[in-house]
Design a protein around this motif. Structure first.
Motif, short mmCIF file in Angstrom:
data_model
loop_
_atom_site.label_atom_id
_atom_site.label_comp_id
_atom_site.label_asym_id
_atom_site.label_seq_id
_atom_site.Cartn_x
_atom_site.Cartn_y
_atom_site.Cartn_z
N THR A 171 33.65 38.50 16.65
CA THR A 171 32.92 37.45 16.05
C THR A 171 33.52 36.61 15.14
N PHE A 172 34.05 37.41 14.04
CA PHE A 172 34.90 36.86 12.94
C PHE A 172 35.66 35.58 13.55
N GLY A 232 36.45 29.31 15.34
CA GLY A 232 36.78 28.44 16.35
C GLY A 232 37.66 28.74 17.50
N HIS A 233 38.03 29.89 17.37
CA HIS A 233 39.21 30.64 18.22
C HIS A 233 38.40 31.48 19.13
N SER A 234 38.70 31.67 20.44
CA SER A 234 37.93 32.27 21.57
C SER A 234 38.64 33.61 22.16
N ASN A 235 40.15 33.46 21.77
CA ASN A 235 41.01 34.17 22.61
C ASN A 235 41.96 34.99 21.70
N TYR A 236 42.10 36.39 21.84
CA TYR A 236 43.00 37.15 20.86
C TYR A 236 43.27 38.53 21.94
N SER A 237 44.29 39.12 21.50
CA SER A 237 44.55 40.47 21.77
C SER A 237 44.99 41.33 20.60
N SER A 238 44.77 42.45 20.73
CA SER A 238 44.72 43.44 19.78
C SER A 238 45.09 45.27 20.24
N ASN A 239 45.52 46.02 19.46
CA ASN A 239 45.41 47.41 19.68
C ASN A 239 44.50 48.12 18.63
N ASN A 240 43.96 49.24 19.24
CA ASN A 240 43.32 49.85 18.32
C ASN A 240 44.03 51.05 17.66
N ILE A 241 43.55 51.60 16.65
CA ILE A 241 44.36 52.61 16.27
C ILE A 241 44.61 54.08 16.99
N ILE A 254 48.25 44.18 10.58
CA ILE A 254 46.77 44.89 10.75
C ILE A 254 45.81 43.94 10.33
N VAL A 255 44.61 44.23 10.75
CA VAL A 255 43.27 43.60 10.36
C VAL A 255 42.32 44.72 9.87
N VAL A 256 41.85 44.79 8.75
CA VAL A 256 40.72 45.65 8.40
C VAL A 256 39.33 44.89 8.44
N ASN A 257 38.33 45.37 9.07
CA ASN A 257 37.00 44.85 8.92
C ASN A 257 36.14 45.60 8.42
N THR A 258 35.36 45.37 7.36
CA THR A 258 34.42 46.06 6.60
C THR A 258 32.97 45.83 7.39
N GLY A 259 33.07 44.75 8.34
CA GLY A 259 31.60 44.62 9.00
C GLY A 259 31.07 43.22 8.34
N LYS A 260 31.67 42.96 7.00
CA LYS A 260 31.31 41.69 6.47
C LYS A 260 32.54 40.84 6.00
N ASN A 261 33.51 41.58 5.85
CA ASN A 261 34.89 40.91 5.29
C ASN A 261 36.02 41.43 6.07
N ARG A 264 49.23 32.99 4.04
CA ARG A 264 48.48 32.31 3.66
C ARG A 264 47.55 31.34 4.80
N ALA A 265 48.57 30.97 5.73
CA ALA A 265 47.86 30.25 7.09
C ALA A 265 46.74 31.19 7.42
N VAL A 266 47.10 32.39 7.81
CA VAL A 266 46.13 33.24 8.55
C VAL A 266 45.12 33.39 7.94
N LYS A 267 44.70 33.55 6.44
CA LYS A 267 43.65 33.94 5.81
C LYS A 267 42.86 32.55 5.70
N ARG A 268 43.48 31.39 5.61
CA ARG A 268 42.74 30.10 5.58
C ARG A 268 42.09 29.79 6.90
N LEU A 269 42.87 30.04 8.01
CA LEU A 269 42.45 29.93 9.41
C LEU A 269 41.21 30.85 9.73
N TYR A 270 41.47 32.01 9.64
CA TYR A 270 40.45 33.05 10.32
C TYR A 270 39.47 33.84 9.13
N GLY A 271 40.08 33.83 8.08
CA GLY A 271 39.08 34.37 6.96
C GLY A 271 38.17 33.90 6.04
N GLY A 272 38.66 32.64 5.63
CA GLY A 272 37.77 32.02 4.41
C GLY A 272 37.78 32.65 3.39
#
Length: 357
Positions: free
Chosen positions: A134-135, A140-149, A272-279, A299-307
């Protein structure tokens, strides 16, 4: 029916939180020429809500008031609420002015994820949590891939910790150079061997063995070569260190985000992306030298995907040079290079506190 009037600004997350917490049946999105691209994102995330949209000029106080009043008159027999978190200050003041005249409810969402009710003059904490999918959709992006711990085994984590010790040796550095000169994609390599003096390593998928001055290390895993020579070992060391942090809602590794136009075209990679559920906290892991392009990527990653409700942290095995440290400070990128990785969770606590001030 409950109608919510909400203002679209540069940050889309306050609109999302207002909708998911208040759950209105009908929403009126007040947007400008600059924020119109958010309309489709919000509508796609809430398919069960009926949306109306109205474009206004961001600094025309009277025009905005008239637009809001027209909505209230058209649907006069319904219940209304106002989310005035987004947009320009003029938009918020104009909307609030009309709602105050009509004795209607309005609220504001702060960076601590609290909802302030202007009627009762009280705060309530947002209870919802959202996942990484959802984040990313909010950007505005719909597709990504990742690994779980859990996609990696205990043996692979233990192997990574041992590679962390091997990595400072001359032989390991020579082996890395040999691999980079001959192998384009580490995760596609099935056979490789290298010898330097009395030290050697051997890889025949899934068996990996390294012997450096009688210090031996082996692993049977089809990921062993990638872990060793693609820098994945340092990411696993860091992920294993932070997995016990008590604020984690989701922990994702090797997050690869694809272009909006072409879902086969990789746009950005996040270690690595840590999601607290709100941040979101974006962790970039560097086991070697840090260069300017690494900082630009973070810097670009934070600006584009995190706010504004996100943080980036660069976790280094070695202390970066002074110029990089200064650049990180200037750009608000947190830095961690303490050899005691048990202190990393404390650093994450401080970052989360900064976001919620």
């Amino acid at each position: 029916m409950t109608h919510q009037i909400t203002i679209l600004g540069g940050q889309i997350s306050p609109v999302f939180w207002g909708l998911i917490e208040k759950n209105p049946e009908i929403v009126h999105l007040i947007y400008t020429q600059e924020s119109r691209h958010h309309l489709t994102i919000i509508k796609n995330l809430f398919p069960r809500i009926t949306f109306y949209s109205k474009q206004v000029k961001p600094y025309n106080f009277e025009e905005i008031k008239i637009s809001i009043e027209e909505i209230l008159i058209e649907f006069e027999k319904n219940v209304f609420e106002l989310n005035l978190t987004g947009g320009t200050k003029v938009m918020a003041l104009a909307c609030h002015d009309i709602f105050k005249d009509y004795f209607l409810k309005s609220f504001y969402i702060d960076q601590s994820h609290r909802i302030y009710d202007f009627g009762s003059r009280s705060y309530s904490q947002i209870k919802s949590k959202i996942d990484l999918k959802t984040f990313i959709a909010l950007s505005g992006h719909s597709n990504y891939s990742s690994n779980n711990i859990g996609d990696f085994t205990i043996d692979e984590y233990n192997f990574s910790n041992k590679i962390s010790i091997f990595s400072s040796s001359t032989f390991f550095k020579e082996a890395g150079k040999a691999v980079r000169s001959k192998i384009k994609n580490c995760n596609e390599c099935n056979n490789f061997d290298f010898t330097k003096g009395t030290s050697q390593f051997y890889w025949k998928n899934p068996t990996f063995a390294i012997d450096d001055n009688n210090n031996q290390l082996t692993l049977r895993s089809n990921k062993a070569f990638e872990i060793t020579f693609c820098g994945l070992w340092w990411e696993l060391v860091i992920a294993n260190s932070v997995r016990s942090w008590n604020k984690i809602y989701e922990l994702q590794l090797n997050v690869e985000l694809f272009s909006k136009q072409d879902n086969s075209n990789s746009k950005n990679e996040i270690d690595i992306v840590v999601n607290t559920g709100k941040n979101l906290i974006f962790i970039e892991c560097k086991s070697g030298n840090v260069i300017q392009s690494d900082i630009n990527k973070i810097r670009a990653v934070k600006r584009l995907y995190g706010g504004v409700t996100s943080k980036s942290i660069l976790v280094c095995k070695y202390k970066p040079r002074p110029g990089i440290i200064e650049k990180c400070k200037d750009l608000g990128i947190a830095l961690f290079f303490d050899k005691n990785l048990s202190k990393l969770n404390g650093k994450l606590d401080r970052l989360l506190h900064e976001m919620e001030l």
